[in-house]
Scaffold this motif. Structure first.
Motif, PDB file in Angstrom:
ATOM      1  N   PRO A 358      12.850  25.078   1.708  1.00  8.98           N
ATOM      2  CA  PRO A 358      11.638  24.373   1.858  1.00  8.98           C
ATOM      3  C   PRO A 358      11.274  23.623   0.461  1.00  8.98           C
ATOM      4  O   PRO A 358      11.889  24.242  -0.424  1.00  8.98           O
ATOM      5  CB  PRO A 358      10.564  24.959   2.557  1.00  8.98           C
ATOM      6  N   ARG A 401       2.679  28.422   5.648  1.00  7.90           N
ATOM      7  CA  ARG A 401       3.211  28.005   7.055  1.00  7.90           C
ATOM      8  C   ARG A 401       4.047  27.005   7.245  1.00  7.90           C
ATOM      9  O   ARG A 401       5.113  27.202   8.216  1.00  7.90           O
ATOM     10  CB  ARG A 401       2.014  27.756   8.147  1.00  7.90           C
ATOM     11  N   THR A 402       3.872  25.779   6.842  1.00  9.35           N
ATOM     12  CA  THR A 402       4.679  24.684   6.737  1.00  9.35           C
ATOM     13  C   THR A 402       6.092  25.076   5.984  1.00  9.35           C
ATOM     14  O   THR A 402       7.303  24.954   6.506  1.00  9.35           O
ATOM     15  CB  THR A 402       4.280  23.410   5.849  1.00  9.35           C
ATOM     16  N   VAL A 404       7.404  28.240   5.507  1.00  8.04           N
ATOM     17  CA  VAL A 404       8.192  29.155   6.408  1.00  8.04           C
ATOM     18  C   VAL A 404       9.048  28.436   7.636  1.00  8.04           C
ATOM     19  O   VAL A 404      10.096  28.710   7.803  1.00  8.04           O
ATOM     20  CB  VAL A 404       7.202  30.124   6.780  1.00  8.04           C
ATOM     21  N   ASP A 405       8.279  27.655   8.102  1.00  5.22           N
ATOM     22  CA  ASP A 405       8.946  26.653   9.296  1.00  5.22           C
ATOM     23  C   ASP A 405      10.237  25.829   8.743  1.00  5.22           C
ATOM     24  O   ASP A 405      11.066  25.748   9.614  1.00  5.22           O
ATOM     25  CB  ASP A 405       7.736  25.889   9.998  1.00  5.22           C
ATOM     26  N   GLY A 406      10.009  25.571   7.473  1.00  5.58           N
ATOM     27  CA  GLY A 406      11.046  24.665   6.963  1.00  5.58           C
ATOM     28  C   GLY A 406      12.239  25.260   6.077  1.00  5.58           C
ATOM     29  O   GLY A 406      13.168  24.651   5.825  1.00  5.58           O
ATOM     30  N   ALA A 408      15.577  27.386   6.619  1.00  5.94           N
ATOM     31  CA  ALA A 408      16.488  27.651   7.531  1.00  5.94           C
ATOM     32  C   ALA A 408      17.720  28.764   7.143  1.00  5.94           C
ATOM     33  O   ALA A 408      18.270  28.252   6.120  1.00  5.94           O
ATOM     34  CB  ALA A 408      17.086  26.331   8.091  1.00  5.94           C
ATOM     35  N   LEU A 416      12.088  35.794   8.079  1.00  5.44           N
ATOM     36  CA  LEU A 416      11.180  34.689   8.553  1.00  5.44           C
ATOM     37  C   LEU A 416      10.405  34.882   9.551  1.00  5.44           C
ATOM     38  O   LEU A 416       9.185  34.307   9.522  1.00  5.44           O
ATOM     39  CB  LEU A 416      12.005  33.238   8.483  1.00  5.44           C
ATOM     40  N   PRO A 417      10.915  35.286  10.717  1.00  6.05           N
ATOM     41  CA  PRO A 417       9.882  35.408  11.942  1.00  6.05           C
ATOM     42  C   PRO A 417       8.631  36.156  11.587  1.00  6.05           C
ATOM     43  O   PRO A 417       7.571  35.851  12.270  1.00  6.05           O
ATOM     44  CB  PRO A 417      10.864  35.735  13.213  1.00  6.05           C
ATOM     45  N   ALA A 420       5.925  34.222  10.089  1.00 10.13           N
ATOM     46  CA  ALA A 420       5.400  33.314  10.709  1.00 10.13           C
ATOM     47  C   ALA A 420       4.382  33.969  11.668  1.00 10.13           C
ATOM     48  O   ALA A 420       3.127  33.195  11.898  1.00 10.13           O
ATOM     49  CB  ALA A 420       6.507  32.470  11.732  1.00 10.13           C
ATOM     50  N   GLU A 421       4.719  35.187  11.943  1.00  9.11           N
ATOM     51  CA  GLU A 421       3.719  35.966  12.791  1.00  9.11           C
ATOM     52  C   GLU A 421       2.402  36.339  11.686  1.00  9.11           C
ATOM     53  O   GLU A 421       1.276  36.099  12.224  1.00  9.11           O
ATOM     54  CB  GLU A 421       4.294  37.014  13.345  1.00  9.11           C
ATOM     55  N   GLU A 424      -0.260  33.601  11.090  1.00  9.28           N
ATOM     56  CA  GLU A 424      -1.252  33.516  12.162  1.00  9.28           C
ATOM     57  C   GLU A 424      -1.996  34.834  12.582  1.00  9.28           C
ATOM     58  O   GLU A 424      -2.749  34.434  13.377  1.00  9.28           O
ATOM     59  CB  GLU A 424      -0.554  32.951  13.552  1.00  9.28           C
TER      60      GLU A 424
END
Length: 442
Positions: A358, A401-402, A404-406, A408, A416-417, A420-421, A424
Motif C-alpha cells: 500500500p 485500515r485502508t 491493510v486493505d490495500g 496484497a 493481514l486478516p 483487519a479484525e 475493528e
C-alpha cells in the motif's frame, strides 16, 4: 563518519540499514546465506558476500565467516541489526578486537543486560522499579517453590538468558510450577546454552510498554519516548504504537527518567530499549529487560519524533553528535506482517507470487521481500512492517485500515486478516487493552 559498513543481518532490517547508509554516502556490504542470494537486500547493497548455507548457525550466526567477509571487503564497521549476533557480547568484543567499529553498545553493557537476573539486580541497585522476583537463579524445583512461596502465585518462570518472548511460562500453583520449571530449563539449555531460571511475579492484566533510549558519544543517556507493545501472541509482539494510549504525561515523565537511569547504570552507548510491565490499575511499572540493540518497532519512534535512529546509531558509533528531537507529535502504529496463519499464528512459509504494498500519505512499508522471492522456513516469519503515521490515534487507525486493505500478498500464509479484525475490535480501538487481547479475540 564511518565510510564502509557491513550489515550482519538479512531481510527488512538489512534493507532499512542500507537505505540510511546510502543516504549518508556510506559503502554497504551485505552478507547472505546461499538461499538468500536473490533477496532484495543483497541486490541493494554495494557489495555482497555469501557466508554459508541456509542454517543460521552456519551463516548469519557464523561469526568467523562474517569477520572474514568484513576483512575481505575492507569494511570499517559492522551493524548487527536485531536477532542473530546483535546481542552477542563475545561477537561485539571480537569485532572491536579486530579493529572494526561495532555499531551498538559496548560488550560489557550487552553482557550485563543479557542475563535477566543480573539485569534485575543491577536495575534494583540503580533505583529502577523491578517486579517482585528471585535475586538468584532457581537452581532446582525446590528453589523455584521457595521463591514462588515468597512472591505468591501466579508466577512467571523465565529463562534468565532468554529474550524476544522466548523461554517463558506461567505457573498458577506448585504442580504447574514443577512442570513448567523443567520445560523452561530444558528449553533454555537447548536454545541459549544456559539453563538458569528466574521466578518473577506474574500480572494477569498488564501492559507492555517500552522506552527508546540513546547513549550518546559524549556519555549522556537520553530517553526519547515510550511505545505500547501489548498486542502479542506467545509473548511476541504483533502490533506497536507510539505514544502509548495508557501513558499520561506524569507517567511518561517517570518512565523516561527510569529508562535513562537504567542506561546510565551500565554506561550505555548507542540505541537501546528499556522494556517495562505497566499495571493499568495502579499506574505502577516494573523493569522487564533491556534490549541492547535496535528494536523491530523503532520506526514508530522515528515518525513521532522526526529522527532516523539508524543514522543516530552510525553517528554515535563514529563518535559524532546526534541532533536530538525537541519533542514529539502525531501517532504511529506498526503492524508486523508475518508469514503465518491469521488464526493460530503457525508459520506458513512459501514462494511469494503476489506482493503489492500500500502507499499514500502517512504510509511506510519496511519490507524484506518482493514477488518472486521465497519465505524460508529457516528464518523468522517477519516479511514486512506496515507503519502508519497520523495526526492523532484516530487518524492513524483509519489510515491503517485502508493500508491493510490495500496490501496484497499471495503464496505464503499471512496475518493481514488478523489485522483487519484487530482494527475493528472495540477493545483495541478504545486504547484500554492489555497483553491478553489476542487471546480474547481467539
Amino acid at each position: 563518519m564511518i565510510e564502509s559498513l557491513l550489515i550482519a543481518n538479512r531481510g527488512e532490517i538489512a534493507r532499512r540499514i542500507i537505505r540510511t547508509a546510502k543516504r549518508l554516502g556510506i559503502r554497504t556490504i551485505a552478507v547472505h546465506s546461499d538461499v538468500d542470494a536473490g533477496m532484495p537486500f543483497v541486490a541493494e547493497a554495494d557489495e555482497a558476500v555469501c557466508v554459508g548455507p541456509a542454517n543460521p548457525a552456519q551463516s548469519y550466526r557464523n561469526a568467523e565467516a562474517i569477520l572474514a567477509a568484513a576483512k575481505s571487503t575492507g569494511a570499517q564497521a559492522i551493524h548487527p541489526g536485531y536477532g542473530f549476533l546483535s546481542e552477542n557480547a563475545d561477537f561485539a568484543r571480537t569485532v572491536e578486537a579486530n579493529g572494526l567499529v561495532w555499531v551498538g553498545p559496548g560488550a560489557d553493557a550487552i553482557s550485563a543486560m543479557g542475563d535477566k537476573i543480573n539485569a534485575r539486580n543491577l536495575m534494583a541497585a540503580a533505583g529502577v522499579p523491578v517486579a517482585p522476583g528471585s535475586a538468584d537463579p532457581a537452581e532446582t524445583v525446590e528453589d523455584a517453590r521457595r521463591a514462588a512461596a515468597e512472591i505468591g502465585f501466579p508466577v512467571m518462570v523465565k529463562a534468565a538468558a532468554g529474550g524476544g518472548g522466548m523461554g517463558m511460562a506461567v505457573a498458577n500453583d506448585e504442580a504447574e510450577l514443577a512442570k513448567e520449571y523443567d520445560k523452561v530449563r530444558a528449553f533454555a539449555e537447548r536454545m541459549f546454552g544456559d539453563g538458569s531460571v528466574l521466578i518473577e511475579r506474574y500480572f494477569p492484566r498488564v501492559r507492555h510498554v517500552e522506552v527508546q533510549i540513546l547513549g550518546l558519544a559524549d556519555g549522556r543517556v537520553v530517553a526519547l519516548s515510550e511505545r505500547e507493545c501489548s498486542v502479542q501472541r506467545r509473548n511476541q509482539k504483533l502490533v506497536e504504537e507510539a505514544p502509548s494510549p495508557a501513558v499520561s504525561p506524569e507517567l511518561r515523565e517517570r518512565l523516561l527518567a527510569a529508562a535513562a537511569k537504567a542506561g546510565e547504570a551500565v554506561n550505555y552507548r548507542n540505541a537501546g530499549t528499556v522494556e517495562c510491565l505497566l499495571d493499568p490499575s495502579t499506574g505502577e511499572f516494573f523493569f522487564l529487560e533491556m534490549n541492547t540493540r535496535l528494536q523491530v518497532e523503532h520506526p514508530i519512534t522515528e515518525l513521532i519524533h522526526g529522527i532516523d535512529l539508524v543514522e543516530a546509531q552510525l553517528r554515535i558509533a563514529s563518535g559524532l553528535a546526534v541532533d536530538l528531537p525537541s519533542g514529539q507529535s502525531g501517532h504511529a502504529i506498526e503492524l508486523r506482517i508475518n508469514a503465518e496463519d491469521p488464526k493460530r499464528f503457525f508459520p506458513g512459509p512459501g514462494a511469494i507470487t503476489t506482493w503489492v504494498e500500500p502507499s499514500g500519505e502517512g504510509v511506510r512499508v519496511d519490507s524484506g521481500y518482493a514477488a518472486g522471492t521465497t519465505v524460508s522456513q529457516n528464518y523468522d516469519s517477519l516479511m514486512a512492517k506496515l507503519i502508519i503515521f497520523g495526526a492523532d490515534r484516530e487518524d492513524a487507525l483509519a489510515k491503517a485500515r485502508t493500508a491493510v486493505d490495500g496490501f496484497a500478498i499471495a503464496g505464503p500464509k499471512n496475518n493481514l486478516p488478523f489485522f483487519a479484525e484487530l482494527l475493528e475490535n472495540p477493545e483495541f480501538l478504545s486504547g484500554d487493552y492489555d497483553t491478553g487481547i489476542v487471546g480474547r479475540m481467539r
